[in-house]
Design a protein around this motif. Sequence first.
Motif, PDB file in Angstrom:
ATOM      1  N   HIS A  33       0.431 -31.857  -0.781  1.00  0.00           N
ATOM      2  CA  HIS A  33      -0.317 -31.473  -0.578  1.00  0.00           C
ATOM      3  C   HIS A  33      -0.258 -30.495   0.393  1.00  0.00           C
ATOM      4  CE1 HIS A  33      -0.141 -33.549   3.092  1.00  0.00           C
ATOM      5  NE2 HIS A  33       0.511 -34.060   2.692  1.00  0.00           N
ATOM      6  N   HIS A  34      -1.342 -29.388   1.141  1.00  0.00           N
ATOM      7  CA  HIS A  34      -1.273 -28.606   2.545  1.00  0.00           C
ATOM      8  C   HIS A  34      -1.519 -28.676   3.367  1.00  0.00           C
ATOM      9  CE1 HIS A  34       0.914 -25.097  -0.913  1.00  0.00           C
ATOM     10  NE2 HIS A  34       0.912 -25.974  -1.904  1.00  0.00           N
ATOM     11  N   GLU A  40      -8.975 -29.718  -0.140  1.00  0.00           N
ATOM     12  CA  GLU A  40      -8.264 -28.947  -0.603  1.00  0.00           C
ATOM     13  C   GLU A  40      -9.333 -29.658  -1.701  1.00  0.00           C
ATOM     14  OE1 GLU A  40      -4.147 -29.656  -0.805  1.00  0.00           O
ATOM     15  OE2 GLU A  40      -3.762 -28.867   1.052  1.00  0.00           O
ATOM     16  N   GLN A  41      -9.163 -31.317  -1.991  1.00  0.00           N
ATOM     17  CA  GLN A  41     -10.513 -31.538  -3.073  1.00  0.00           C
ATOM     18  C   GLN A  41     -11.688 -30.948  -3.384  1.00  0.00           C
ATOM     19  OE1 GLN A  41     -10.157 -36.286  -3.474  1.00  0.00           O
ATOM     20  NE2 GLN A  41      -8.526 -35.929  -2.145  1.00  0.00           N
ATOM     21  N   SER A  43     -12.458 -28.148  -1.860  1.00  0.00           N
ATOM     22  CA  SER A  43     -12.183 -26.631  -1.952  1.00  0.00           C
ATOM     23  C   SER A  43     -11.892 -26.248  -3.776  1.00  0.00           C
ATOM     24  CB  SER A  43     -11.228 -26.281  -1.794  1.00  0.00           C
ATOM     25  OG  SER A  43     -11.123 -25.975  -0.233  1.00  0.00           O
ATOM     26  N   VAL A  49      -9.347 -23.843  -6.052  1.00  0.00           N
ATOM     27  CA  VAL A  49      -7.574 -23.585  -6.108  1.00  0.00           C
ATOM     28  C   VAL A  49      -6.500 -23.128  -6.888  1.00  0.00           C
ATOM     29  CG1 VAL A  49      -8.688 -25.908  -4.257  1.00  0.00           C
ATOM     30  CG2 VAL A  49      -7.689 -26.173  -6.571  1.00  0.00           C
ATOM     31  N   ILE A  51      -2.919 -24.549  -7.995  1.00  0.00           N
ATOM     32  CA  ILE A  51      -1.466 -26.294  -7.772  1.00  0.00           C
ATOM     33  C   ILE A  51      -0.399 -25.732  -8.695  1.00  0.00           C
ATOM     34  CG2 ILE A  51      -1.888 -28.124  -8.057  1.00  0.00           C
ATOM     35  CD1 ILE A  51      -4.625 -28.726  -8.121  1.00  0.00           C
ATOM     36  N   ALA A 212      -7.742 -20.648  -3.102  1.00  0.00           N
ATOM     37  CA  ALA A 212      -6.802 -21.982  -1.676  1.00  0.00           C
ATOM     38  C   ALA A 212      -5.490 -22.426  -2.391  1.00  0.00           C
ATOM     39  CB  ALA A 212      -8.112 -23.292  -1.324  1.00  0.00           C
ATOM     40  N   ALA A 214      -3.395 -25.785  -3.202  1.00  0.00           N
ATOM     41  CA  ALA A 214      -3.783 -27.089  -3.037  1.00  0.00           C
ATOM     42  C   ALA A 214      -2.331 -27.903  -3.585  1.00  0.00           C
ATOM     43  CB  ALA A 214      -4.782 -28.227  -4.097  1.00  0.00           C
ATOM     44  N   ALA A 218      -4.713 -33.165  -5.491  1.00  0.00           N
ATOM     45  CA  ALA A 218      -6.306 -32.441  -5.689  1.00  0.00           C
ATOM     46  C   ALA A 218      -6.059 -32.869  -7.372  1.00  0.00           C
ATOM     47  CB  ALA A 218      -6.208 -31.570  -5.407  1.00  0.00           C
TER      48      ALA A 218
END
Length: 371
Positions: A33-34, A40-41, A43, A49, A51, A212, A214, A218
């Motif tokens: 994760h970040h 993040e989920q 988003s 996102v 990944i 974003a 992620a 996520a």
Amino acid sequence: MVDKLPVSPSPLLTAPGAVPAPEGSPDAGVAWHHGDPLGEQRSAERSAVVIDRSHRFVIAISGPERLTWLHTISSQHVAALPDGASAENLSLDVNGRVEHHFVQTDLDGVTWIDTEADRGPDLLSFLTKMVFWSKAEPREGNELAVLSVIGPDAVTVLDAAGVVAPAEPYAAVAVPGGGFVRRMPWPAAESFDLVIPREGLATWWGRLAGAAPAGTWAFEALRVAAARPRIGLDTDDRTIPHEVRWIGGPADHGAVHLEKGCYRGQETVARVHNLGKPPRHLVLLHLDGSAEGRPEPGDPVTAGGRAVGRIGTVIDHHELGPIALALVKRSIPTDTELVVGSCAASIDPDSVPADDTVQAGRAAVDRLRGR
């Protein structure tokens, strides 16, 4: 668990806020994760996102007979897979048990396969041994790497990066600078895999700044909520395709075509489809969030002290809380009180596959017996 990565850790682990996946995780080598896994989920469901999934093992197969050859040794109908098309596929053992799950894309005379990091070398070894006299040349293709862009704004993000997003599931188009983009039907409605040159990972990460960042947490949360299995976590050495919803052609988002020629393991697939029912089925479990600790993949699922299944992926979802996928006996009622370790669990009734159809072979047998 992964003992040794077949590909190097991702250079994107140096991105600000990137937290590596836990040691021994099947996602080791990329970001877990970040800094805000639940955010993040959200988003991924509300905007978009990106990944890093560059730990996926990539195989390239060239040669004029690559598709007809692969068709004979795998479960999906891919003999005439069009250029710019993809499919999910399986390699089964002689008893119909799942050995490998992979996604393949055919583009410009090459079939690209991506699969789990820890299983990729074994899959490549199997493919190489099965070539014989066919005009097909499998090789390691890890010069390409996977980034996934997910969410309702994913098309907008890709467009801003100069990428034409395919309109249909499993469709793929080439992208500038090499590689391709592929639309996937899961883990969310708007899901795309960018399979691009590994040396350009950082450049592409920057070009996708409209999404974003992620981590795989996520991705896994979305996958589990969608009840999509992952080999090695949600399967064991006894799993057959019917148990984990891998039946169907590309149009069905499956990995096992029921109207194709012979392949290893087909006898089991046909017998279950025509005459029987799978002994287990994949369901979504809701776990007691107040319990101490979390179950581990492979832990037994029990009812009244009796083992009735095995748990697979366990994840914390931003809305559903702690959830998991599990293979449980088909005979277990959905309202059964279950326990995994010290954690109470319940089956999500909406995740239980429909099981009221009569197979054609069984109906024929019943007619012969006058039933």
